[in-house]
Motif scaffolding. Structure first.
Motif, PDB file in Angstrom:
ATOM      1  N   GLN A   1       0.809  -1.211   0.000  1.00 40.21           N
ATOM      2  CA  GLN A   1       0.000   0.000   0.000  1.00 40.21           C
ATOM      3  C   GLN A   1       0.849   1.270   0.000  1.00 40.21           C
ATOM      4  N   VAL A   2       2.103   1.190   0.478  1.00 36.79           N
ATOM      5  CA  VAL A   2       2.965   2.370   0.517  1.00 36.79           C
ATOM      6  C   VAL A   2       3.479   2.737  -0.865  1.00 36.79           C
ATOM      7  N   ILE A   3       3.384   1.808  -1.818  1.00 32.69           N
ATOM      8  CA  ILE A   3       3.920   2.076  -3.153  1.00 32.69           C
ATOM      9  C   ILE A   3       3.138   3.201  -3.835  1.00 32.69           C
ATOM     10  N   ARG A   4       1.821   3.232  -3.667  1.00 35.33           N
ATOM     11  CA  ARG A   4       1.011   4.256  -4.340  1.00 35.33           C
ATOM     12  C   ARG A   4       1.390   5.672  -3.927  1.00 35.33           C
ATOM     13  N   PRO A   5       1.437   5.972  -2.630  1.00 37.79           N
ATOM     14  CA  PRO A   5       1.852   7.347  -2.282  1.00 37.79           C
ATOM     15  C   PRO A   5       3.272   7.672  -2.716  1.00 37.79           C
ATOM     16  N   LEU A   6       4.165   6.688  -2.673  1.00 39.49           N
ATOM     17  CA  LEU A   6       5.536   6.955  -3.106  1.00 39.49           C
ATOM     18  C   LEU A   6       5.595   7.235  -4.602  1.00 39.49           C
ATOM     19  N   LEU A   7       4.784   6.543  -5.386  1.00 47.74           N
ATOM     20  CA  LEU A   7       4.738   6.806  -6.818  1.00 47.74           C
ATOM     21  C   LEU A   7       4.187   8.202  -7.098  1.00 47.74           C
ATOM     22  N   ILE A   8       3.175   8.608  -6.326  1.00 43.55           N
ATOM     23  CA  ILE A   8       2.625   9.958  -6.494  1.00 43.55           C
ATOM     24  C   ILE A   8       3.666  11.009  -6.133  1.00 43.55           C
ATOM     25  N   ILE A   9       4.389  10.768  -5.033  1.00 42.73           N
ATOM     26  CA  ILE A   9       5.448  11.702  -4.633  1.00 42.73           C
ATOM     27  C   ILE A   9       6.535  11.760  -5.694  1.00 42.73           C
ATOM     28  N   LEU A  10       6.876  10.600  -6.259  1.00 43.06           N
ATOM     29  CA  LEU A  10       7.877  10.547  -7.328  1.00 43.06           C
ATOM     30  C   LEU A  10       7.422  11.361  -8.526  1.00 43.06           C
ATOM     31  N   LEU A  11       6.166  11.196  -8.911  1.00 39.91           N
ATOM     32  CA  LEU A  11       5.640  11.923 -10.061  1.00 39.91           C
ATOM     33  C   LEU A  11       5.630  13.431  -9.796  1.00 39.91           C
ATOM     34  N   LEU A  12       5.181  13.832  -8.611  1.00 39.99           N
ATOM     35  CA  LEU A  12       5.166  15.254  -8.270  1.00 39.99           C
ATOM     36  C   LEU A  12       6.575  15.844  -8.257  1.00 39.99           C
ATOM     37  N   SER A  13       7.547  15.068  -7.778  1.00 37.48           N
ATOM     38  CA  SER A  13       8.933  15.544  -7.740  1.00 37.48           C
ATOM     39  C   SER A  13       9.469  15.766  -9.147  1.00 37.48           C
ATOM     40  N   VAL A  14       9.174  14.832 -10.045  1.00 34.11           N
ATOM     41  CA  VAL A  14       9.636  14.969 -11.429  1.00 34.11           C
ATOM     42  C   VAL A  14       9.000  16.189 -12.088  1.00 34.11           C
ATOM     43  N   LEU A  15       7.696  16.383 -11.868  1.00 26.24           N
ATOM     44  CA  LEU A  15       7.011  17.541 -12.446  1.00 26.24           C
ATOM     45  C   LEU A  15       7.576  18.847 -11.888  1.00 26.24           C
ATOM     46  N   ALA A  16       7.837  18.875 -10.576  1.00 29.39           N
ATOM     47  CA  ALA A  16       8.420  20.079  -9.971  1.00 29.39           C
ATOM     48  C   ALA A  16       9.805  20.359 -10.523  1.00 29.39           C
ATOM     49  N   ASN A  17      10.593  19.302 -10.715  1.00 27.09           N
ATOM     50  CA  ASN A  17      11.938  19.457 -11.276  1.00 27.09           C
ATOM     51  C   ASN A  17      11.865  20.024 -12.691  1.00 27.09           C
TER      52      ASN A  17
END
Length: 300
Positions: A50-66
């Motif tokens: 279940q922790v994979i989903r929030p981590l994937l969202i955080i990863l996606l947001l980080s890439v977009l912010a970068n």
């Protein structure tokens, strides 16, 4: 992941504005990451992954912010920003440098990176013109650009980092009776010597502290005005020679003037004045903490 971006010559480096100089951005990023994880925990998703989903969202947001920040730092955008930003000329150099210096200190108090970086630069046109003058004339007196970020802000208003934090540390040692402040000042002394003020900003704290805001802005302002007066009267040479990054604050002006002892003495006098400026606010902050119920923290 947000801070790791393309630097000069295409190299990947950490953007300092998004790290130590941008503590507010770090706090916001941490809050957003925490909210994403908490939201998924409240949904009580079943399964060991279940922790994979929030981590994937955080990863996606980080890439977009970068990618967004990389776009803002692109040459086209930077050229546009440069074109609409006021720049100093001989007639308004002094108020421009004073204004940018105060803005840098204010944004530092707000945990946001300011227009002036932590280290002096010697590649801009005024700095190069000053250096060429000193090399040709054999002296740094009568430099064509007396009022620059290097000659005023970095050389005399940045002892221990933004806000002349070295003076605050000395003031705490002399006037404070709070164990917490003394401990933070003791552990922050070595970094502050090399103009790193992050420990003090968070440890005291100075960030968003209205009591310390006045001396945090006033001490650099007094230093810059005094030095500007001395430069106008031609009593001091301008700091035009390159100084290694990480040079202790009081030595930047001394080395930048090729070892002028009057500059070193003036730096020491300015630190003493800054300590006196911080003293009443340190005492006031002590009393407020004591009234808040932290009497057991005194050194008496």
């Amino acid at each position: 992941m947000i801070s790791y971006q393309t630097g000069s010559r295409g190299r990947l480096v950490f953007n300092p504005t998004l790290m130590g100089q941008g503590l507010l951005i770090a706090l916001i990023v941490g809050y957003v990451c925490g909210r994403v994880i908490v939201t998924f925990e409240r949904n009580q998703l079943a399964g060991p992954y279940q922790v994979i989903r929030p981590l994937l969202i955080i990863l996606l947001l980080s890439v977009l912010a970068n990618l967004f920040i990389s776009f803002l730092r692109s040459p086209q955008v930077q050229t546009f920003i440069f074109s609409i930003t006021p720049h100093p000329v001989q007639g308004n150099a002094f108020p421009y440098v004073i204004g940018m210096g105060l803005l840098t200190d204010l944004l530092s108090w707000l945990a946001i990176g300011g227009p002036y970086t932590a280290s002096p630069t010697f590649t801009d046109p005024p700095a190069l013109a000053n250096l060429n003058h000193a090399l040709k004339a054999g002296t740094a007196y009568n430099a064509p650009f007396k009022y620059t970020a290097t000659t005023l802000f970095h050389s005399f208003a940045n002892f221990g980092g933004n806000g002349v934090i070295l003076a605050l540390i000395i003031a705490i040692f002399i006037f404070s009776k709070r164990k917490k402040f003394l401990t933070v000042a003791r552990w922050s002394t070595f970094p502050a010597i090399f103009n790193n003020n992050y420990a003090m900003m968070l440890g005291v704290p100075i960030l968003y502290n209205p009591i310390l805001l006045i001396p945090f802005l006033l001490a650099p302002l007094v230093n810059m005005c005094v030095v500007a007066l001395f430069l106008a009267l031609n009593w001091l040479p301008a700091a035009v020679y390159p100084v290694p990054s990480g040079t202790p604050g009081p030595l930047i002006g001394f080395i930048g003037t090729n070892g002028n002892w009057l500059v070193l003495v003036l730096g020491i006098v300015l630190i003493a004045i800054d300590v006196l400026l911080y003293a009443p606010f340190v005492k006031l902050y002590d009393r407020l903490n004591e009234n808040a119920g932290d009497k057991h923290e005194t050194t008496d």
